[in-house]
Design a protein around this motif. Structure first.
Motif, PDB file in Angstrom:
ATOM      1  N   GLU A  33       0.744  -1.737  -0.053  1.00  0.00           N
ATOM      2  CA  GLU A  33      -0.063   0.488   0.178  1.00  0.00           C
ATOM      3  C   GLU A  33       0.646   1.175  -0.254  1.00  0.00           C
ATOM      4  N   THR A  34       0.759   2.064  -1.069  1.00  0.00           N
ATOM      5  CA  THR A  34       1.663   3.205  -1.430  1.00  0.00           C
ATOM      6  C   THR A  34       0.964   4.598  -0.979  1.00  0.00           C
ATOM      7  N   PHE A  35       1.319   5.414  -0.346  1.00  0.00           N
ATOM      8  CA  PHE A  35       0.884   6.222   0.177  1.00  0.00           C
ATOM      9  C   PHE A  35       1.148   7.479  -0.019  1.00  0.00           C
ATOM     10  N   PHE A  36       0.713   8.182  -1.972  1.00  0.00           N
ATOM     11  CA  PHE A  36       1.017   9.116  -2.426  1.00  0.00           C
ATOM     12  C   PHE A  36       0.754  10.998  -1.539  1.00  0.00           C
ATOM     13  N   LYS A  37       1.590  12.031  -2.126  1.00  0.00           N
ATOM     14  CA  LYS A  37       1.831  12.978  -0.920  1.00  0.00           C
ATOM     15  C   LYS A  37       0.576  13.931  -2.160  1.00  0.00           C
ATOM     16  N   THR A  38      -0.203  14.707  -0.961  1.00  0.00           N
ATOM     17  CA  THR A  38      -0.841  15.974  -1.537  1.00  0.00           C
ATOM     18  C   THR A  38       0.010  17.250  -2.257  1.00  0.00           C
ATOM     19  N   ASP A  39      -0.241  17.996  -2.780  1.00  0.00           N
ATOM     20  CA  ASP A  39       0.367  19.119  -2.833  1.00  0.00           C
ATOM     21  C   ASP A  39       0.627  20.101  -1.768  1.00  0.00           C
ATOM     22  N   ASP A 105       9.326   9.192  -4.266  1.00  0.00           N
ATOM     23  CA  ASP A 105       9.262   8.115  -2.834  1.00  0.00           C
ATOM     24  C   ASP A 105       8.514   8.550  -2.003  1.00  0.00           C
ATOM     25  N   ASN A 106       7.899   8.197  -2.011  1.00  0.00           N
ATOM     26  CA  ASN A 106       6.622   7.489  -1.082  1.00  0.00           C
ATOM     27  C   ASN A 106       6.206   6.783   0.414  1.00  0.00           C
TER      28      ASN A 106
END
Length: 234
Positions: A33-39, A105-106
Motif C-alpha cells: 500500500e503506497t501513500f502518495f502525497k498531496t500538494d 519516494d513515497n
C-alpha cells in the motif's frame, strides 16, 4: 508540535519494521500500500527540510532539458557541485531536485500473509545555506542547547545534504575549519552532497583552501549553469 508528531511517527515506523521483519524464506510476497502525497504535504516537507518559501514552487519543468540532464543524477544519489553566476537559478534547481525526490519516494506499507507489516518511511534531502549553517553553529557559543560538535555531527551525518551558496560566507580560520570538517566527513562516508556556488572550484580553492576544493572535486560531479539572471527582467 508538528515536528514532534513527525518524529513520533518515524519512530513508530522504525519499531514496527524491526518487530515485524519476516524470517528468511518464511514469507511469500507482500501486498503493498503506497501513500502518495498531496500538494500541501509536499510543501510542508519542503519547508521542514529547509527550502525557503521563494523556492518551494520550483519544479522540474522550470529547468532547461540540457541542464536537467546534467543534474538528474542527484535523483539516483549522485553528488553535485553546481556553479554559475549569481541569480542564474542554482538554488531553484536544487529545490526542484528535492521536490522530485519527494514526489518519487513515497511511504509504503508491506503486509505479509501472516499480517506482519513492514513500513518504509522515505528520507529526503535537507537544504541549508552555508551562512545559515555557520550562524547556527555560532549560536551555540551563546549558551544554546546544542554544542558545536553536535551540530557539525548532525549535518555531517545527513543522508542527503544540500549546502547552498558556498563562497558568500565571511571567511575566517574558524569558518574554513568548520566547513572542512563537515565536507571531509561527508566525503569519507560517501554521503550524498549537493553544493551550489557562484564560484568555480579554482575560486573556491583560493577563498577557502585547497583541502575543501579537493574534497568537493573528489566526491561531486561538477556542473556549470549558464543563462540569464532570473532575478532581472522576469
Amino acid at each position: 508540535m508538528e515536528q514532534a508528531g513527525m518524529a513520533v511517527r518515524e519512530a513508530m515506523g522504525t519499531l514496527k519494521t524491526r518487530a515485524s521483519t519476516p524470517e528468511s524464506g518464511s514469507q511469500s510476497k507482500p501486498t503493498i500500500e503506497t501513500f502518495f502525497k498531496t500538494d500541501e504535504e509536499v510543501l510542508k516537507i519542503l519547508a521542514k527540510n529547509g527550502v525557503s518559501k521563494r523556492f518551494q514552487q520550483a519544479k522540474r519543468e522550470d529547468i532547461p532539458e540540457k541542464t536537467w540532464s546534467q543534474v538528474c543524477g542527484f535523483l539516483k544519489d549522485d553528488s553535485i557541485f553546481l556553479h554559475g553566476s549569481p541569480g542564474i537559478g542554482k538554488t531553484h534547481i536544487a529545490a526542484a531536485l528535492i521536490r522530485e525526490r519527494i514526489l518519487s519516494d513515497n511511504e509504503a506499507h508491506y503486509t505479509y500473509p501472516d499480517n506482519s507489516v513492514r513500513v518504509y518511511l522515505p528520507s529526503y534531502p535537507v537544504m541549508i545555506t552555508i551562512p545559515d549553517l555557520l550562524l547556527e553553529i555560532r549560536e551555540c557559543f551563546k549558551g544554546g542547547q546544542e554544542s558545536e560538535a553536535s551540530i557539525i555531527e548532525r549535518y555531517s551525518a545527513k543522508k542527503s545534504l544540500i549546502l547552498d551558496d558556498m563562497g558568500v560566507e565571511k571567511t575566517s580560520e574558524w569558518s574554513i575549519q568548520t566547513l572542512y570538517s563537515i565536507i571531509d566527513r561527508r566525503y569519507r562516508e560517501e554521503k550524498q552532497t549537493l553544493i551550489t556556488s557562484n564560484l568555480t572550484l579554482d575560486e573556491i580553492a583560493e577563498k577557502v583552501g585547497d583541502r575543501i576544493a579537493s574534497r568537493i572535486a573528489g566526491m561531486c560531479k561538477v556542473v556549470e549553469v549558464r543563462g540569464k539572471d532570473r532575478r532581472i527582467g522576469g
